[in-house]
Design an enzyme around this catalytic site. Structure first.
Site, PDB file in Angstrom:
ATOM      1  N   LYS A  16       0.844  -1.209   0.000  1.00 51.53           N
ATOM      2  CA  LYS A  16       0.000   0.000   0.000  1.00 51.53           C
ATOM      3  C   LYS A  16       0.871   1.247   0.000  1.00 51.53           C
ATOM      4  O   LYS A  16       0.666   2.164  -0.777  1.00 51.53           O
ATOM      5  CB  LYS A  16      -0.929  -0.001   1.218  1.00 51.53           C
ATOM      6  CG  LYS A  16      -1.849   1.203   1.226  1.00 51.53           C
ATOM      7  CD  LYS A  16      -2.940   1.074   2.230  1.00 51.53           C
ATOM      8  CE  LYS A  16      -2.531   1.605   3.574  1.00 51.53           C
ATOM      9  NZ  LYS A  16      -3.660   1.682   4.506  1.00 51.53           N
TER      10      LYS A  16
ATOM     11  N   GLU B  54      11.129  -4.736   3.160  1.00 55.81           N
ATOM     12  CA  GLU B  54      11.156  -6.161   2.817  1.00 55.81           C
ATOM     13  C   GLU B  54      10.592  -6.397   1.419  1.00 55.81           C
ATOM     14  O   GLU B  54      11.142  -7.148   0.609  1.00 55.81           O
ATOM     15  CB  GLU B  54      10.316  -6.966   3.830  1.00 55.81           C
ATOM     16  CG  GLU B  54      10.870  -6.990   5.240  1.00 55.81           C
ATOM     17  CD  GLU B  54      10.297  -5.888   6.117  1.00 55.81           C
ATOM     18  OE1 GLU B  54      10.015  -4.785   5.606  1.00 55.81           O
ATOM     19  OE2 GLU B  54      10.135  -6.140   7.334  1.00 55.81           O
TER      20      GLU B  54
ATOM     21  N   GLY C 209      -3.924  -2.086   5.951  1.00 57.35           N
ATOM     22  CA  GLY C 209      -3.271  -3.301   5.433  1.00 57.35           C
ATOM     23  C   GLY C 209      -3.923  -4.582   5.909  1.00 57.35           C
ATOM     24  O   GLY C 209      -4.284  -5.453   5.121  1.00 57.35           O
ATOM     25  N   ARG C 210      -4.121  -4.699   7.237  1.00 56.91           N
ATOM     26  CA  ARG C 210      -4.664  -5.956   7.778  1.00 56.91           C
ATOM     27  C   ARG C 210      -6.149  -6.136   7.485  1.00 56.91           C
ATOM     28  O   ARG C 210      -6.726  -7.176   7.780  1.00 56.91           O
ATOM     29  CB  ARG C 210      -4.390  -6.031   9.280  1.00 56.91           C
ATOM     30  CG  ARG C 210      -4.894  -4.828  10.069  1.00 56.91           C
ATOM     31  CD  ARG C 210      -4.253  -4.747  11.442  1.00 56.91           C
ATOM     32  NE  ARG C 210      -4.614  -3.523  12.154  1.00 56.91           N
ATOM     33  CZ  ARG C 210      -3.971  -2.376  12.057  1.00 56.91           C
ATOM     34  NH1 ARG C 210      -2.943  -2.271  11.227  1.00 56.91           N
ATOM     35  NH2 ARG C 210      -4.346  -1.331  12.758  1.00 56.91           N
TER      36      ARG C 210
ATOM     37  N   GLU D  50      -2.298  -6.020  16.011  1.00 56.98           N
ATOM     38  CA  GLU D  50      -1.866  -4.734  15.444  1.00 56.98           C
ATOM     39  C   GLU D  50      -2.979  -3.692  15.599  1.00 56.98           C
ATOM     40  O   GLU D  50      -2.711  -2.496  15.655  1.00 56.98           O
ATOM     41  CB  GLU D  50      -1.478  -4.901  13.966  1.00 56.98           C
ATOM     42  CG  GLU D  50      -0.578  -3.786  13.451  1.00 56.98           C
ATOM     43  CD  GLU D  50       0.050  -4.073  12.094  1.00 56.98           C
ATOM     44  OE1 GLU D  50       1.232  -4.430  12.030  1.00 56.98           O
ATOM     45  OE2 GLU D  50      -0.651  -3.933  11.074  1.00 56.98           O
TER      46      GLU D  50
ATOM     47  N   HIS E 151      -1.499 -32.005  20.067  1.00 56.51           N
ATOM     48  CA  HIS E 151      -0.248 -32.724  20.333  1.00 56.51           C
ATOM     49  C   HIS E 151       0.897 -31.748  20.552  1.00 56.51           C
ATOM     50  O   HIS E 151       2.061 -32.109  20.409  1.00 56.51           O
ATOM     51  CB  HIS E 151       0.049 -33.671  19.168  1.00 56.51           C
ATOM     52  CG  HIS E 151      -1.058 -34.666  18.972  1.00 56.51           C
ATOM     53  ND1 HIS E 151      -1.097 -35.875  19.628  1.00 56.51           N
ATOM     54  CD2 HIS E 151      -2.210 -34.588  18.250  1.00 56.51           C
ATOM     55  CE1 HIS E 151      -2.203 -36.516  19.287  1.00 56.51           C
ATOM     56  NE2 HIS E 151      -2.904 -35.755  18.458  1.00 56.51           N
TER      57      HIS E 151
ATOM     58  N   LYS F 279      11.556  -0.195  12.511  1.00 56.21           N
ATOM     59  CA  LYS F 279      11.900   0.083  11.105  1.00 56.21           C
ATOM     60  C   LYS F 279      12.971   1.170  11.038  1.00 56.21           C
ATOM     61  O   LYS F 279      13.934   1.077  10.283  1.00 56.21           O
ATOM     62  CB  LYS F 279      10.653   0.565  10.341  1.00 56.21           C
ATOM     63  CG  LYS F 279       9.587  -0.499  10.144  1.00 56.21           C
ATOM     64  CD  LYS F 279       8.442   0.042   9.293  1.00 56.21           C
ATOM     65  CE  LYS F 279       7.264  -0.892   9.263  1.00 56.21           C
ATOM     66  NZ  LYS F 279       6.098  -0.383   8.547  1.00 56.21           N
TER      67      LYS F 279
HETATM   68  O1  F6P Z   1       4.774  -3.024   9.501  1.00 55.83           O
HETATM   69  C1  F6P Z   1       3.415  -3.104   9.584  1.00 55.83           C
HETATM   70  C2  F6P Z   1       2.732  -2.723   8.301  1.00 55.83           C
HETATM   71  O2  F6P Z   1       2.645  -1.367   8.193  1.00 55.83           O
HETATM   72  C3  F6P Z   1       1.364  -3.385   8.277  1.00 55.83           C
HETATM   73  O3  F6P Z   1       0.411  -2.713   8.953  1.00 55.83           O
HETATM   74  C4  F6P Z   1       1.138  -3.523   6.810  1.00 55.83           C
HETATM   75  O4  F6P Z   1       0.138  -4.454   6.597  1.00 55.83           O
HETATM   76  C5  F6P Z   1       2.490  -3.958   6.335  1.00 55.83           C
HETATM   77  O5  F6P Z   1       3.379  -3.230   7.145  1.00 55.83           O
HETATM   78  C6  F6P Z   1       2.793  -3.793   4.878  1.00 55.83           C
HETATM   79  O6  F6P Z   1       2.655  -2.483   4.439  1.00 55.83           O
HETATM   80  P1  F6P Z   1       2.620  -2.118   2.901  1.00 55.83           P
HETATM   81  O7  F6P Z   1       1.415  -2.740   2.300  1.00 55.83           O
HETATM   82  O8  F6P Z   1       2.563  -0.632   2.872  1.00 55.83           O
HETATM   83  O9  F6P Z   1       3.883  -2.634   2.262  1.00 55.83           O
END
Ligand code: F6P
Length: 534
Positions: free
Chosen positions: A216, A222, A273-274, A360, A391, A506
């Site tokens: 987003k 990453e 995002g979530r 979150e 288990h 971060k």
């Molecule tokens: O680090 C948390 C976060 O901001 C989440 O809330 C989000 O879902 C994720 O990183 C990924 O963010 P993006 O879609 O902006 O890469």
């Protein structure tokens, strides 16, 4: 509308009094066959929320209803649907429910505008655009090269851009295959650990793979690293990365309007995002892998759970009741965790998605105005599918010193319906026999003079059950938990829609990576960097 800190409400005082005065709920006395069959409510799409084995009697139920009315939980949900700024920290509307809109009107019949733009129309336009695009890919009309087809799809994203879509994809895989749907392989790359991108990309036929880059913000370290990692692999294989990658992002992100992708699909800052699985974040990969009719059925299921969550009667609103009982357990019975236990292999990653969704959203210690609060908020969420969990960590759940509320999910039928009778019963019967057994063992327990063999019981249990995990049921299940988390955020008077708590890490990681041999100015950080070889 009034926004009051939870501990200042009359409902809080009432529940505290009940908790302090009442004797502990006696599961052995209260839980009987009649209660099992009556303490339940329709959730949506054939799913039922059963709360028979929760420590809730008439008195508690009435107090929870009074709390819901006093805190205006349903009017707040309606205000959210109507586009009121509910993400106060970031000054944003909260519109993931609007992304389930399949026609002119939303599931709730409300339309939302922002600066003259009809947002429902925007989400629908993107839904139509990516539905058409994904069908053209699936039919072979769009391919990597003349005469070639895409046969594999891999999403690159992390957090909300990974967990929900990954959990849903796994949940649909067996169902789609059993129903004879044309399905394609869907993979996910999330971790910046190079072993993730390396393993997945080397297992894929790159010349037939379409990568779906999802971020987003368009700035997540990453995801951007994994994008370049994969692009290098594509180049090394003699392929043009631009013909093998799509983008899903917001219109304001640095990834937007980039002709370097085969196409781009958009959502906006009003979908967190979530909460974005029902936007193009989940929609593109699920439509590519299983077809957009399957994804649309999932949206229909989510929309019907959103609608059901509007009922002000807590005994007829599964998400609201689930939220209120969770608050009763967290704030008055002082239980700090919730365990999610789907007795369905298809839902193997659903607990991981719910972990982000809940923790979150409601892992906060300030209210919606940023002021400190002094009551407990979101619980720790964890879970695994049954019977595997039995288990593993069930020992602690049965006989440990902490009482952990349990949220079971089960279905009468399997997805694949490929089963055998072994030792007089099918595997599905064994699965659900274990589920029924566990609920009873947790709630009622079994006394023994031998302390080691004594099961105290009194573990509060809820069960969501249905006939079969279909796309509609899955959508309803997803929305149920989103709405539960939302209601709990309203009760705790916090903002469930930002995530400032992830920022510091971060910033510090960036500080180490950019210090270029010098000191970052933080000796502790440098020392940890040094022992880890950074
Ligand atoms: O680090 C948390 C976060 O901001 C989440 O809330 C989000 O879902 C994720 O990183 C990924 O963010 P993006 O879609 O902006 O890469």
């Amino acid at each position: 509308m009034k926004y009051t800190d939870f501990d200042k409400s009359a409902g809080y005082a009432g529940l505290l009094e009940i908790a302090n005065k009442s004797e502990a709920f006696d599961f052995k006395k209260m839980l009987n066959a009649d209660r099992v069959k009556t303490c339940q409510t329709f959730l949506a799409e054939g799913l039922v929320y059963n709360w028979a084995a929760k420590s809730v009697d008439e008195k508690v139920l009435n107090a929870l209803q009074a709390l819901s009315d006093e805190l205006e939980l349903i009017p707040k949900y309606k205000a959210l649907l109507e586009g009121e700024v509910m993400n106060t920290g970031e000054d944003r509307k909260v519109l993931h429910q609007l992304s389930r809109s399949l026609d002119e009107k939303t599931a709730t019949g409300i339309s939302v505008e922002n600066e003259g733009r009809d947002l429902g129309a925007f989400y629908r336009k993107e839904l139509i655009r990516f539905s058409e695009f994904t069908e053209r890919v699936r039919s072979g009309e769009i391919g990597p090269a003349p005469g070639r087809r895409f046969t594999c799809f891999a999403q690159i994203g992390i957090g909300g851009s990974d967990l929900g879509p990954r959990a849903l994809s796994l949940a649909l895989e067996n169902w789609a295959a059993a129903e004879g749907k044309i399905t394609y392989r869907a993979e996910f790359i999330s971790n910046v650990d190079p072993d993730d991108a390396s393993k997945i990309s080397s297992s894929l036929p790159l010349e037939e793979t379409l990568f779906v880059l999802v971020s987003k913000s368009g700035t997540t370290q990453e995801t951007l690293t994994n994008e370049l990692f994969v692009k290098e692999k594509l180049k090394n294989a003699g392929l043009d990365p631009g013909k093998h990658m799509l983008a899903v992002t917001s219109e304001t992100s640095p990834l937007a309007n980039n002709p370097g992708y085969l196409d781009s699909f958009y959502f906006d800052d009003f979908i967190g995002g979530r909460y974005s699985s029902t936007s193009p974040v989940g929609g593109v990969i699920l439509s590519l892998a299983y077809g957009n009719d399957v994804f649309k059925d999932l949206l229909i299921g989510a929309a019907s759970a959103d609608k059901a969550a509007l009922n002000p009667d807590i005994t007829k609103n599964a998400a609201l009741l689930d939220a209120l009982i969770g608050v009763w357990e967290r704030n008055f019975l002082k239980m700090g965790c919730t365990c999610i236990l789907p007795y369905s292999q298809a839902l193997s990653r659903f607990p991981a998605h719910l972990q982000q969704l809940d923790m979150e959203s409601n892992g906060k210690r300030v209210n919606r105005d940023g002021k400190p609060i002094s009551y407990s908020t979101g619980p720790v969420i964890f879970g695994e599918p049954g019977t595997n969990g039995q288990h593993s960590f069930f020992q602690l759940l049965h006989q440990g010193t902490d009482i952990i509320p349990l949220q079971f999910i089960g279905f009468k039928q399997s997805q694949r319906k490929d089963d055998s009778v072994i030792d007089g019963s099918t595997s599905q019967a064994k699965l659900n026999a274990n589920l029924a057994a566990q609920i009873t063992a947790f709630a009622i327990g079994q006394g023994s003079d031998n302390g080691n063999k004594d099961f105290p019981g009194g573990r509060p249990v809820s069960l969501i059950y249905g006939d079969r995990l279909t796309p509609q049921a899955l959508g309803a299940l997803l929305a149920h938990f989103e709405n539960k988390v939302m209601f709990q955020g309203f009760i705790w008077n916090l903002n469930s829609f930002d995530q400032e708590g992830v920022q510091l890490g971060k910033v510090l990681a960036k500080k180490i990576l950019t210090k270029a041999g010098k000191s970052s100015g933080d000796p502790v950080l440098d020392a940890y960097g040094e022992i880890l070889g950074v």
